[in-house]
Write a protein that holds these residues in place. Structure first.
Motif, mmCIF file in Angstrom:
data_model
loop_
_atom_site.group_PDB
_atom_site.id
_atom_site.type_symbol
_atom_site.label_atom_id
_atom_site.label_comp_id
_atom_site.label_asym_id
_atom_site.label_seq_id
_atom_site.Cartn_x
_atom_site.Cartn_y
_atom_site.Cartn_z
ATOM 1 N N UNK A 153 -19.986 -18.350 -6.682
ATOM 2 C CA UNK A 153 -19.578 -17.539 -5.553
ATOM 3 C C UNK A 153 -18.098 -17.222 -5.606
ATOM 4 N N UNK A 154 -17.670 -16.333 -4.723
ATOM 5 C CA UNK A 154 -16.264 -15.968 -4.637
ATOM 6 C C UNK A 154 -15.920 -15.603 -3.206
ATOM 7 N N UNK A 155 -14.629 -15.552 -2.934
ATOM 8 C CA UNK A 155 -14.130 -14.995 -1.676
ATOM 9 C C UNK A 155 -13.666 -13.582 -1.988
ATOM 10 N N UNK A 156 -14.332 -12.628 -1.358
ATOM 11 C CA UNK A 156 -14.069 -11.207 -1.587
ATOM 12 C C UNK A 156 -13.243 -10.669 -0.431
ATOM 13 N N UNK A 157 -12.261 -9.874 -0.748
ATOM 14 C CA UNK A 157 -11.401 -9.276 0.284
ATOM 15 C C UNK A 157 -11.606 -7.768 0.317
ATOM 16 N N UNK A 158 -12.012 -7.256 1.472
ATOM 17 C CA UNK A 158 -12.188 -5.825 1.678
ATOM 18 C C UNK A 158 -11.119 -5.342 2.642
ATOM 19 N N UNK A 159 -10.227 -4.497 2.150
ATOM 20 C CA UNK A 159 -9.105 -4.048 2.959
ATOM 21 C C UNK A 159 -9.306 -2.662 3.528
ATOM 22 N N UNK A 160 -8.196 -1.990 3.767
ATOM 23 C CA UNK A 160 -8.230 -0.642 4.330
ATOM 24 C C UNK A 160 -7.958 0.374 3.221
ATOM 25 N N UNK A 161 -7.990 1.656 3.557
ATOM 26 C CA UNK A 161 -7.848 2.697 2.545
ATOM 27 C C UNK A 161 -6.408 3.150 2.322
ATOM 28 N N UNK A 162 -5.478 2.641 3.119
ATOM 29 C CA UNK A 162 -4.115 3.157 3.071
ATOM 30 C C UNK A 162 -3.142 2.249 2.334
ATOM 31 N N UNK A 163 -3.340 0.940 2.393
ATOM 32 C CA UNK A 163 -2.349 0.014 1.877
ATOM 33 C C UNK A 163 -3.017 -1.293 1.440
ATOM 34 N N UNK A 164 -2.339 -2.051 0.588
ATOM 35 C CA UNK A 164 -2.831 -3.376 0.200
ATOM 36 C C UNK A 164 -2.595 -4.417 1.300
ATOM 37 N N UNK A 165 -1.857 -4.057 2.302
ATOM 38 C CA UNK A 165 -1.565 -4.983 3.394
ATOM 39 C C UNK A 165 -2.718 -5.027 4.388
ATOM 40 N N UNK A 166 -2.608 -5.911 5.370
ATOM 41 C CA UNK A 166 -3.618 -5.985 6.431
ATOM 42 C C UNK A 166 -3.726 -4.643 7.147
ATOM 43 N N UNK A 167 -4.885 -4.369 7.788
ATOM 44 C CA UNK A 167 -5.992 -5.302 8.024
ATOM 45 C C UNK A 167 -6.943 -5.402 6.832
ATOM 46 N N UNK A 168 -7.522 -6.591 6.674
ATOM 47 C CA UNK A 168 -8.568 -6.800 5.700
ATOM 48 C C UNK A 168 -9.554 -7.822 6.243
ATOM 49 N N UNK A 169 -10.708 -7.887 5.569
ATOM 50 C CA UNK A 169 -11.753 -8.841 5.931
ATOM 51 C C UNK A 169 -12.117 -9.649 4.701
ATOM 52 N N UNK A 170 -12.134 -10.975 4.833
ATOM 53 C CA UNK A 170 -12.553 -11.857 3.752
ATOM 54 C C UNK A 170 -13.964 -12.371 4.028
ATOM 55 N N UNK A 171 -14.805 -12.371 3.005
ATOM 56 C CA UNK A 171 -16.144 -12.934 3.139
ATOM 57 C C UNK A 171 -16.604 -13.414 1.768
ATOM 58 N N UNK A 172 -17.619 -14.272 1.777
ATOM 59 C CA UNK A 172 -18.116 -14.853 0.530
ATOM 60 C C UNK A 172 -19.217 -13.988 -0.078
ATOM 61 N N UNK A 173 -19.197 -13.922 -1.413
ATOM 62 C CA UNK A 173 -20.285 -13.329 -2.178
ATOM 63 C C UNK A 173 -20.876 -14.429 -3.049
ATOM 64 N N UNK A 174 -22.209 -14.493 -3.077
ATOM 65 C CA UNK A 174 -22.889 -15.508 -3.874
ATOM 66 C C UNK A 174 -23.893 -14.849 -4.815
ATOM 67 N N UNK A 175 -24.382 -15.638 -5.734
ATOM 68 C CA UNK A 175 -25.284 -15.111 -6.752
ATOM 69 C C UNK A 175 -26.498 -14.441 -6.117
#
Length: 221
Positions: A153-175
């Protein structure tokens, strides 16, 4: 266990992004892992990517259909061999993924209704590997990206379309998890914060994490 799909449900981490936990059963995962091992063989096999700045990515990758390099696509791999062809069965799987992710709303998501994938990138994450926040902008289309997770598994970070900065959402992805992102999330910054060593089902026989991302290049023939 953390990757138990029974404890997790379908979710939409952002508009246009859909997570379907446990979408691939064990048999399907084993088939894909076996296919990845074949794709990884030279020529045009698994390789380390070096960025224009000279740094090396911590993941190793192999491309199908079109060879990805920073920041574009070509038909020739790093070793000078023709890129491996895009497997039709992977295209069928990706089209089913988009249909099941978006359901009856597919026509409302940019590019989803006529999804025609023709390229894929397979990333292998050894223990300790990560992927910095980036946008998938090298394709000439806004068709959705299909992401399939195998192994750890991993911790995946999905951010916004404008910048690498916040806001973003972290969630786990598993096999076995499926993540599709299109529409408003198609060009969102995203990456892998960390992998979770030892979380894979031992029956998979896989060390580390494999991620298959299927895309429509928009490059034509």
């Amino acid at each position: 266990m953390p990757g138990d799909s029974a404890a997790r449900e379908r979710s939409e981490p952002a508009p246009g992004a859909v997570l379907l936990p446990g979408w691939l059963d064990r048999a399907a995962q084993l088939r894909l892992i076996a296919a990845c091992r074949e794709w990884a063989r030279p020529p045009a096999g698994l390789h380390t990517v070096r960025m224009p700045t000279g740094g090396a990515m911590s993941v190793r990758m192999v491309s199908l259909g079109w060879h990805w390099y920073p920041y574009g696509y070509r038909r020739v791999a790093e070793d000078g061999a023709p890129v491996k062809p895009f497997p039709p069965e992977l295209g069928r799987l990706a089209r089913r993924a988009v249909a099941e992710a978006y359901g009856g709303t597919a026509a409302e998501v940019a590019g989803a209704a006529a999804y025609a994938p023709d390229t894929a990138i397979v990333n292998h994450y050894p223990h300790g590997a990560r992927m910095g926040l980036h946008q998938d902008r090298d394709e000439r289309t806004d068709a959705p990206v299909v992401s399939l997770s195998l192994g750890d598994g991993c911790v995946f970070r999905l951010g916004n379309t404008e910048t690498r900065n916040r806001p973003w959402t972290d969630f786990e992805l598993h096999s076995g998890d499926l993540l599709v992102f299109g529409g408003p999330a198609r060009f969102a910054y995203h990456g892998v914060v960390r992998t979770m060593a030892g979380t894979a089902d031992p029956a998979l026989g896989l060390v580390g994490r494999l991620n298959i991302t299927v895309r429509e290049s928009g490059l034509g023939a």
